[in-house]
Design a protein around this motif. Structure first.
Motif, short mmCIF file in Angstrom:
data_model
loop_
_atom_site.label_atom_id
_atom_site.label_comp_id
_atom_site.label_asym_id
_atom_site.label_seq_id
_atom_site.Cartn_x
_atom_site.Cartn_y
_atom_site.Cartn_z
N GLY A 224 11.09 -20.75 -20.59
CA GLY A 224 12.08 -20.54 -19.54
C GLY A 224 12.68 -19.14 -19.62
O GLY A 224 12.08 -18.22 -20.17
N ARG A 225 13.88 -18.99 -19.10
CA ARG A 225 14.53 -17.68 -19.09
C ARG A 225 16.03 -17.88 -19.18
O ARG A 225 16.58 -18.83 -18.63
CB ARG A 225 14.18 -16.90 -17.81
CG ARG A 225 14.89 -15.55 -17.67
CD ARG A 225 14.33 -14.75 -16.51
NE ARG A 225 12.98 -14.30 -16.78
CZ ARG A 225 12.68 -13.20 -17.47
NH1 ARG A 225 13.65 -12.43 -17.96
NH2 ARG A 225 11.43 -12.84 -17.66
N ILE A 226 16.68 -16.95 -19.89
CA ILE A 226 18.13 -16.91 -19.95
C ILE A 226 18.59 -15.54 -19.47
O ILE A 226 18.03 -14.51 -19.88
CB ILE A 226 18.65 -17.22 -21.37
CG1 ILE A 226 20.17 -17.18 -21.40
CG2 ILE A 226 18.05 -16.28 -22.41
CD1 ILE A 226 20.77 -17.72 -22.69
N THR A 227 19.59 -15.53 -18.59
CA THR A 227 20.06 -14.29 -17.98
C THR A 227 21.58 -14.28 -17.94
O THR A 227 22.20 -15.26 -17.52
CB THR A 227 19.53 -14.14 -16.55
OG1 THR A 227 18.10 -14.14 -16.57
CG2 THR A 227 20.01 -12.84 -15.91
N ARG A 231 29.31 -11.91 -15.65
CA ARG A 231 29.88 -13.03 -16.40
C ARG A 231 29.20 -14.35 -16.05
O ARG A 231 29.68 -15.41 -16.46
CB ARG A 231 31.39 -13.13 -16.14
CG ARG A 231 32.19 -12.00 -16.75
CD ARG A 231 33.67 -12.14 -16.47
NE ARG A 231 34.43 -11.07 -17.09
CZ ARG A 231 34.95 -11.13 -18.33
NH1 ARG A 231 34.79 -12.22 -19.06
NH2 ARG A 231 35.64 -10.12 -18.82
N THR A 232 28.12 -14.30 -15.30
CA THR A 232 27.40 -15.52 -14.92
C THR A 232 26.20 -15.73 -15.83
O THR A 232 25.29 -14.90 -15.87
CB THR A 232 26.93 -15.45 -13.46
OG1 THR A 232 28.05 -15.22 -12.60
CG2 THR A 232 26.25 -16.74 -13.05
N ARG A 242 17.41 -25.10 -13.10
CA ARG A 242 18.34 -24.00 -13.35
C ARG A 242 19.76 -24.50 -13.48
O ARG A 242 20.20 -25.41 -12.77
CB ARG A 242 18.26 -22.98 -12.21
CG ARG A 242 19.23 -21.82 -12.33
CD ARG A 242 19.00 -20.79 -11.23
NE ARG A 242 17.69 -20.19 -11.33
CZ ARG A 242 17.28 -19.17 -10.57
NH1 ARG A 242 18.09 -18.67 -9.65
NH2 ARG A 242 16.08 -18.67 -10.71
N GLY A 243 20.49 -23.89 -14.42
CA GLY A 243 21.90 -24.17 -14.58
C GLY A 243 22.68 -22.88 -14.73
O GLY A 243 22.18 -21.91 -15.30
N THR A 244 23.90 -22.85 -14.19
CA THR A 244 24.73 -21.65 -14.29
C THR A 244 26.14 -22.04 -14.71
O THR A 244 26.60 -23.15 -14.43
CB THR A 244 24.81 -20.89 -12.95
OG1 THR A 244 25.45 -21.74 -11.97
CG2 THR A 244 23.44 -20.50 -12.45
N ARG A 245 26.80 -21.09 -15.37
CA ARG A 245 28.22 -21.26 -15.66
C ARG A 245 28.88 -19.89 -15.76
O ARG A 245 28.23 -18.90 -16.12
CB ARG A 245 28.45 -22.07 -16.93
CG ARG A 245 28.06 -21.42 -18.24
CD ARG A 245 28.30 -22.39 -19.38
NE ARG A 245 27.90 -21.85 -20.67
CZ ARG A 245 28.74 -21.26 -21.52
NH1 ARG A 245 30.03 -21.12 -21.20
NH2 ARG A 245 28.32 -20.81 -22.69
N GLU A 246 30.13 -19.86 -15.43
CA GLU A 246 30.90 -18.62 -15.47
C GLU A 246 31.61 -18.52 -16.82
O GLU A 246 32.23 -19.48 -17.29
CB GLU A 246 31.93 -18.59 -14.34
CG GLU A 246 31.33 -18.53 -12.95
CD GLU A 246 30.53 -17.27 -12.71
OE1 GLU A 246 31.01 -16.18 -13.11
OE2 GLU A 246 29.43 -17.37 -12.12
N GLU A 252 33.93 -14.81 -24.84
CA GLU A 252 32.76 -15.62 -24.49
C GLU A 252 31.57 -14.73 -24.14
O GLU A 252 30.43 -15.00 -24.54
CB GLU A 252 33.08 -16.52 -23.30
CG GLU A 252 33.95 -17.71 -23.58
CD GLU A 252 34.12 -18.56 -22.34
OE1 GLU A 252 33.43 -19.58 -22.23
OE2 GLU A 252 34.95 -18.18 -21.48
N VAL A 253 31.83 -13.67 -23.39
CA VAL A 253 30.76 -12.77 -22.98
C VAL A 253 30.13 -12.11 -24.20
O VAL A 253 28.90 -12.08 -24.35
CB VAL A 253 31.30 -11.70 -22.01
CG1 VAL A 253 30.21 -10.65 -21.71
CG2 VAL A 253 31.78 -12.34 -20.72
N LEU A 254 30.95 -11.58 -25.09
CA LEU A 254 30.44 -10.91 -26.29
C LEU A 254 29.68 -11.89 -27.19
O LEU A 254 28.67 -11.52 -27.80
CB LEU A 254 31.58 -10.27 -27.06
CG LEU A 254 32.29 -9.11 -26.34
CD1 LEU A 254 33.49 -8.63 -27.15
CD2 LEU A 254 31.33 -7.95 -26.08
#
Length: 278
Positions: A224-227, A231-232, A242-246, A252-254
């Motif tokens: 699969g792929r992670i992107t 911040r998404t 596919r799943g997304t979260r903010e 969290e981003v770091l």
């Protein structure tokens, strides 16, 4: 590229030094690169200089454990392959955009690789969502890949994109994914320095999509792929689910950069041209 640099690069990929520069070994190195070294444009938004010199590219991938975009990723990978005994040539491409218009000259860098078993491949670990494995440089042959169905065709005068950037040159090739043209390749070999103007444009121009958005992406071990786009966080399974979260906080981003991409940052990048989109 000395032996210690080769070993450091292979450790980053989790790979062993191949006994011979074969097609099978190239296939494994290509996939491992896509899994281990993210396609990312963070340097543009962190104010870091992008220098197309082999030493700087190798340092970024091995010591800094970062990724990059096409010039950096394929430039570094080509250096590794040459050190392993492959015959490598840098090819210039122009990416198809809206309405199948072609981008600027030196828009993309890809690799033509010849192996010890006599095969010729198109290797590209720097185009984001693309083929997981090298593509045979054979015109008209459909090639099934986990990333889609690919085909390389001659770019004739009636090929799509003529209105977007002039007629195709002699020997130019179009690379198609699932029937849609992705980029047009010249077949004349180039030097790494030839791409400096394209890298500068993409890292500075408000017209470049690289200056208007943040991206960090890699293939996962299950295909699969992670992107992380800004911040998404998007995760795509091998079956296309596919799943997304903010992500709400900088912490969290770091953490995602660190734990999911192996990238240690001291601060969250800020989009260089926010007025143009994010």
């Amino acid at each position: 590229m000395d032996s210690a640099q080769v070993d450091a690069y292979l450790r980053r990929l989790g790979a062993v030094r191949p006994a011979s520069p074969t097609s099978e070994a190239l296939r494994e190195l290509h996939l491992r690169h896509l899994r281990a070294v993210p396609f990312e444009n963070l340097s543009i938004h962190l104010g870091e200089e992008i220098v197309l010199e082999e030493g700087r590219l190798l340092e970024k991938v091995t010591t800094a454990r970062r990724g990059g975009f096409c010039y950096e990723l394929n430039g570094a990978f080509g250096t590794l392959l040459a050190a392993l005994g492959y015959e490598v040539e840098l090819l210039a491409g122009r990416v198809y955009g809206d309405e199948e218009r072609l981008g600027i000259p030196y828009d993309h860098l890809a690799l033509r690789v010849r192996t010890a078993d006599g095969a010729t491949w198109l290797a590209d670990v720097g185009f984001g969502a693309h083929s997981h494995h090298p593509l045979a440089l054979e015109e008209g042959v459909e090639q099934k890949d986990p990333g889609g169905t690919f085909r390389v065709r001659a770019a004739g005068p009636d090929a799509a994109g003529v209105t977007g950037g002039g007629r195709a040159g002699a020997g130019d090739l179009d690379v198609l994914r699932n029937g849609s043209p992705q980029y047009r390749l010249e077949t004349r070999p180039r030097a790494l320095g030839d791409f400096a103007a394209g890298a500068w444009w993409h890292s500075t121009s408000p017209l470049s999509h690289f200056t208007r958005s943040l991206v960090c992406s890699r293939i996962t071990e299950d295909g699969g792929r992670i992107t992380l786009g800004g911040r998404t966080l998007t995760t795509t399974a091998a079956d296309g689910t596919r799943g997304t979260r903010e992500l709400e906080t900088d912490e969290e981003v770091l953490k995602v950069y660190r734990e999911r991409f192996g990238i240690e940052l001291s601060r969250v990048p800020t989009v260089r041209n926010p007025d143009q989109g994010s």
